[in-house]
Enzyme design. Structure first.
Site: not given
Ligand code: NDP
Ligand code: 2IT
Length: 452
Positions: A127, A167
């Site tokens: 990461k 992420d």
């Molecule tokens: P994004 O940046 O696309 O979206 C994050 C969302 O969560 C936004 O709506 C944001 O609000 C909100 N958010 C983030 N941090 C905070 C915080 N500290 N307090 C309150 N709200 C918060 O990220 P992702 O959707 O990609 O990721 C979301 C989660 O999923 C994370 O835990 C990530 O590690 C996990 N994840 C992501 C993957 C991926 O492929 N993208 C894969 C597997 C897991 P705002 O819109 O106001 O910024």
């Molecule tokens: O938490 C996760 O699994 C991710 N943010 C996606 C990682 C990736 O390499 O696609």
């Protein structure tokens, strides 16, 4: 003997890596969850696997200088933690958020090891990220930051070495700028990043994969109890990549997502969230959810200032299934109590480590089904590996091909976690099942490869 060993390792981590609370939380969960395995197979302790697996193979921390729109030099920290390469090249996302510190990146990298193993694909765990905040920055500022970040990161990554992706705060725009700079300084056009644009090596379905995969997993979980998602009222936290495509797939499967949130507030739309409007507000215009509420007089907006003490408003809205899909520790004991009171039957983790340990204990103690993140959100990284596979063979699969593979992978992960839980006398406990299944694959590979 096993408990003492686990306690010793956790205490030692606190001494050697002070102040990394999220990382301790993640290691604590994994080490206690695999206890039934450690008790019946002594080879893991004999080979010092616990001591080895909690230490990253390599940690890179670097300074990132970039020029803002007024030509002023700004400075942030960059990280890449290459945690474990026992089963494949390092793989895992990059997070750009002001809260990112070494402990955050280590917790995410540690989780990624076992998640990646569960996919059945050959990818190790890593990461990275930065405390840079892309919010309210111009595209030019985001581009210059990404270029400066990659100017250091490129030395440590590569398509068969370490393959970053997105992420929180790192989506299609950021991956584009990162890839452009990687290509410029290495003179290589290859799959050193995933989540790329469709015209330049990206995979169809990667954008949707984590959210869709999370919903496929939830449905498998419910099906094993003779239920499914059709007609279920769902609440989802976040409104980013994972949340949006969770909501989209829920609607496709006949469920009714009624709430989601962002860092400023929550919307409750009893008629059901309109996915096109949500995408327009969050994906296209990058606005707050307040703009969504303005479109629908029947949607209620709850500002963070009015959240329940120590909790999150989204979990206090009655639901059948809850999908925490924003960030770590966003579903607390206060929230778990509200979910139980309102009759929630399943909590399915889309984000990484979104549920606090006391909330998990409360949910399990009250008969709520629980899908742990490393199993339920593995669809994103699995589809990243499908992107690597397409890049390596210079082909591009159509959306349906990718989606069918993703669906099958999620079914396989559910079965593996569920069967493993049963094998270790913890039927129905997917935390035990997922952690043991992921750990075994990595630990056995480490033993077979010797003391390296
Ligand atoms: P994004 O940046 O696309 O979206 C994050 C969302 O969560 C936004 O709506 C944001 O609000 C909100 N958010 C983030 N941090 C905070 C915080 N500290 N307090 C309150 N709200 C918060 O990220 P992702 O959707 O990609 O990721 C979301 C989660 O999923 C994370 O835990 C990530 O590690 C996990 N994840 C992501 C993957 C991926 O492929 N993208 C894969 C597997 C897991 P705002 O819109 O106001 O910024
Ligand atoms: O938490 C996760 O699994 C991710 N943010 C996606 C990682 C990736 O390499 O696609």
């Amino acid at each position: 003997m096993v408990t003492e060993k686990i306690e010793y390792i956790l205490e030692d981590l606190k001494r050697s890596s002070p102040g990394q609370s999220e990382f301790y939380q993640a290691t604590q969960e994994v080490l206690y969850a695999i206890k039934p395995l450690l008790e019946c197979e002594p080879k893991y302790l004999e080979n010092n696997i616990l001591e080895r697996i909690v230490i990253p193979e390599r940690t890179v921390i670097f300074r990132v200088n970039w020029l803002d729109d007024s030509n002023k030099v700004q400075t942030k920290l960059g990280y890449r933690v290459q945690f474990n390469s026992a089963i494949g090249p390092y793989k895992g996302g990059l997070r750009f958020h002001p809260t990112v510190n070494l402990g955050t990146v280590k917790f995410l990298g540690f989780e990624q090891i076992f998640k990646n193993a569960l996919t059945g694909l050959q990818i190790g765990g890593a990461k990275g990220g930065s405390n840079f905040d892309p919010k309210a920055k111009s595209d030019g500022e985001v581009m210059r930051f990404c270029q400066a970040f990659m100017t250091e990161l490129y030395k440590h990554i590569g398509y068969n070495r370490d393959v970053p992706a997105g992420d929180i705060g790192v989506g299609a725009r950021e991956i584009g700028y990162l890839f452009g700079q990687y290509k410029k300084i290495t003179s290589q056009f290859n799959g050193a990043l995933t989540g790329k644009g469709i015209n330049w090596g990206g995979s169809l379905g990667r954008k949707q994969a984590t959210g869709y995969g999370s919903v496929y997993f939830a449905n498998e979980h419910l099906k094993s109890y003779g239920k499914d998602l059709e007609g279920k009222i769902c609440t989802v936290s976040g409104s980013g990549n994972v949340a949006i495509y969770t909501i989209e797939k829920l609607i496709q499967l006949g469920a009714k997502p009624v709430a989601c949130s962002d860092s400023k507030g929550t919307i409750y739309h009893p008629a059901g969230i309109d996915i096109a409007s949500l995408k327009a507000v969050k994906e296209i215009h990058r606005e707050s959810l307040k703009s969504y509420a303005k479109l629908y007089p029947d949607a209620k907006y709850i500002d963070v200032a009015h959240y329940p003490q120590g909790g999150h408003a989204v979990w206090h809205i009655p639901c059948d299934v809850a999908f925490p899909s924003a960030t770590q520790n966003e579903l607390t004991l206060v929230d778990a109590k509200a979910l139980v009171k309102n009759g929630c039957i399943l909590v399915n983790e889309g984000a990484n480590m979104p549920t606090t340990p006391d909330a998990i204990e409360y949910l399990l103690g009250n008969g709520v089904l629980f899908s742990p993140a490393k199993a339920a959100n593995a669809g994103g990284v699995a589809t990243s590996q499908l992107e690597m596979s397409q890049n390596a063979s210079m082909t591009q699969w159509n959306f349906e091909e990718v989606d069918i593979k993703l669906h099958q992978i999620m079914i396989n992960i559910f079965k593996l976690a569920s069967d493993t839980a049963k094998e270790y006398n913890s039927e129905g406990n997917l935390i035990v099942g997922a952690n043991i299944a992921g750990f075994k694959k990595v630990a056995n590979s480490m033993i077979e490869q010797g003391a390296v």
